[in-house]
Design an enzyme around this catalytic site. Structure first.
Site, mmCIF file in Angstrom:
data_model
loop_
_atom_site.group_PDB
_atom_site.id
_atom_site.type_symbol
_atom_site.label_atom_id
_atom_site.label_comp_id
_atom_site.label_asym_id
_atom_site.label_seq_id
_atom_site.Cartn_x
_atom_site.Cartn_y
_atom_site.Cartn_z
ATOM 1 N N GLY A 36 0.821 -1.212 0.000
ATOM 2 C CA GLY A 36 0.000 0.000 0.000
ATOM 3 C C GLY A 36 0.851 1.256 0.000
ATOM 4 O O GLY A 36 0.601 2.201 -0.754
ATOM 5 N N HIS A 37 1.889 1.265 0.834
ATOM 6 C CA HIS A 37 2.814 2.403 0.833
ATOM 7 C C HIS A 37 3.535 2.530 -0.508
ATOM 8 O O HIS A 37 3.739 3.647 -1.020
ATOM 9 C CB HIS A 37 3.861 2.240 1.939
ATOM 10 C CG HIS A 37 3.313 2.247 3.328
ATOM 11 N ND1 HIS A 37 3.205 1.109 4.079
ATOM 12 C CD2 HIS A 37 2.842 3.256 4.096
ATOM 13 C CE1 HIS A 37 2.712 1.409 5.269
ATOM 14 N NE2 HIS A 37 2.473 2.708 5.307
ATOM 15 N N GLN A 153 -8.541 10.449 7.870
ATOM 16 C CA GLN A 153 -7.277 11.189 7.917
ATOM 17 C C GLN A 153 -7.111 12.042 6.667
ATOM 18 O O GLN A 153 -6.711 13.219 6.745
ATOM 19 C CB GLN A 153 -6.111 10.210 8.040
ATOM 20 C CG GLN A 153 -4.737 10.856 7.910
ATOM 21 C CD GLN A 153 -3.630 9.840 8.057
ATOM 22 O OE1 GLN A 153 -3.185 9.552 9.161
ATOM 23 N NE2 GLN A 153 -3.168 9.285 6.941
ATOM 24 N N SER A 186 -0.125 -1.934 8.156
ATOM 25 C CA SER A 186 1.027 -2.352 8.956
ATOM 26 C C SER A 186 0.595 -3.178 10.153
ATOM 27 O O SER A 186 1.350 -4.018 10.656
ATOM 28 C CB SER A 186 1.807 -1.123 9.424
ATOM 29 O OG SER A 186 2.287 -0.386 8.314
#
Length: 277
Positions: A36-37, A153, A186
């Protein structure tokens, strides 16, 4: 890839990029990187001539009973992944550099930060807004990329950027998922094998609700059914809600909506969301 840990070194590197007239794309992270990162990094490489990534596990966004101490830290592996991906600059500030003695300024974004995770995790988004504002002032990016998995977020950052006149484009990148549909996180590494297999109930329940709402069925009934199915699968639910996609308040007719959920299984808190057509 250059790795810097002091603000003076970061500023020197950024000044070099700026002096060459290069566009800076920035990906803020807390490390323990996954695909994803890396999707954010890939999008950043398309968006700018220089890519900057930060790794900082921000203590201000963890509550007193949350997992700051055990949050996964894998700097060496993360650094290799980023170097292989062609990142130009890795910013890894120690806590004392990010929050030196005497630091007393915090940023609060009202409204969009208050429901959902804001209610479940008081103070969390103040910590997010504060560290992200500092990172923006340190890195001075032209564009910043966030994953849509952390949808609230993303909404908070967009509101802050608009309200504080940051000259930065904020771009969301679609949620990356494992083969079974679970959103990459994570925190997934915390899940034992049996609970990892059960965790897929979360995205599946949201998918069922989304289809029901899009077919015109009663939203509250669909949400109630989803909560019941998740509890039966072993989840402890913080929320499963339908919200306005911009304000995260009550959904409004003819405006984009978002289905959002947060729930714990085996002590691990998972979040997910789906856009509603």
């Amino acid at each position: 890839m250059q790795t810097v840990r002091q603000l003076s070194d970061l500023r020197d590197a950024v000044s070099g990029f700026r002096g060459a007239g290069e566009r800076i794309a920035f990906v803020p992270t807390m490390g323990a990187l996954h695909d994803g990162h890396m999707a954010l990094v890939a999008a950043a490489k398309l968006a700018g001539q220089r890519v900057v990534v930060s790794i900082f596990v921000n203590p201000k966004q963890f509550g007193p009973n949350e997992d700051l101490a055990k949050y996964p830290r894998k700097e060496q592996a993360d650094s290799r992944m980023l170097a292989d991906a062609g990142v130009d600059l890795l910013w890894v500030p120690p806590v004392e550099v990010m929050y030196p003695d005497g630091h007393s300024t915090n940023i609060s974004v009202s409204g969009v930060s208050e429901p959902l995770d804001g209610a479940a995790r008081p103070g969390h988004f103040d910590g997010v807004a504060t560290v992200v504002a500092k990172l923006f002032n340190q890195v001075k990016p032209d564009i910043v990329l966030f994953g849509e998995k952390d949808f609230q977020q993303l909404a908070v950052i967009r509101r802050m950027v608009a309200d504080l006149d940051f000259d930065i484009e904020v771009r969301g990148v679609p949620t990356q998922r494992d083969d079974d549909g679970l959103a990459l996180s994570s925190r997934n590494v915390y899940l034992p094998a049996e609970e990892r297999a059960a965790a897929v109930a979360l995205p599946r329940a949201l998918g069922v609700v989304a289809k029901a709402i899009e077919k015109g069925e009663d939203a509250e009934a669909a949400l109630a059914a989803a909560r019941a199915s998740l509890e039966a699968a072993g989840f402890e639910i913080d929320y499963v809600e339908l919200a306005d996609a911009e304000t995260l308040g009550a959904p409004v007719a003819d405006k984009p909506r978002r289905l959002l959920a947060a729930a714990r299984i085996a002590g691990t808190r998972l979040i997910d969301n789906i856009a509603i057509d």
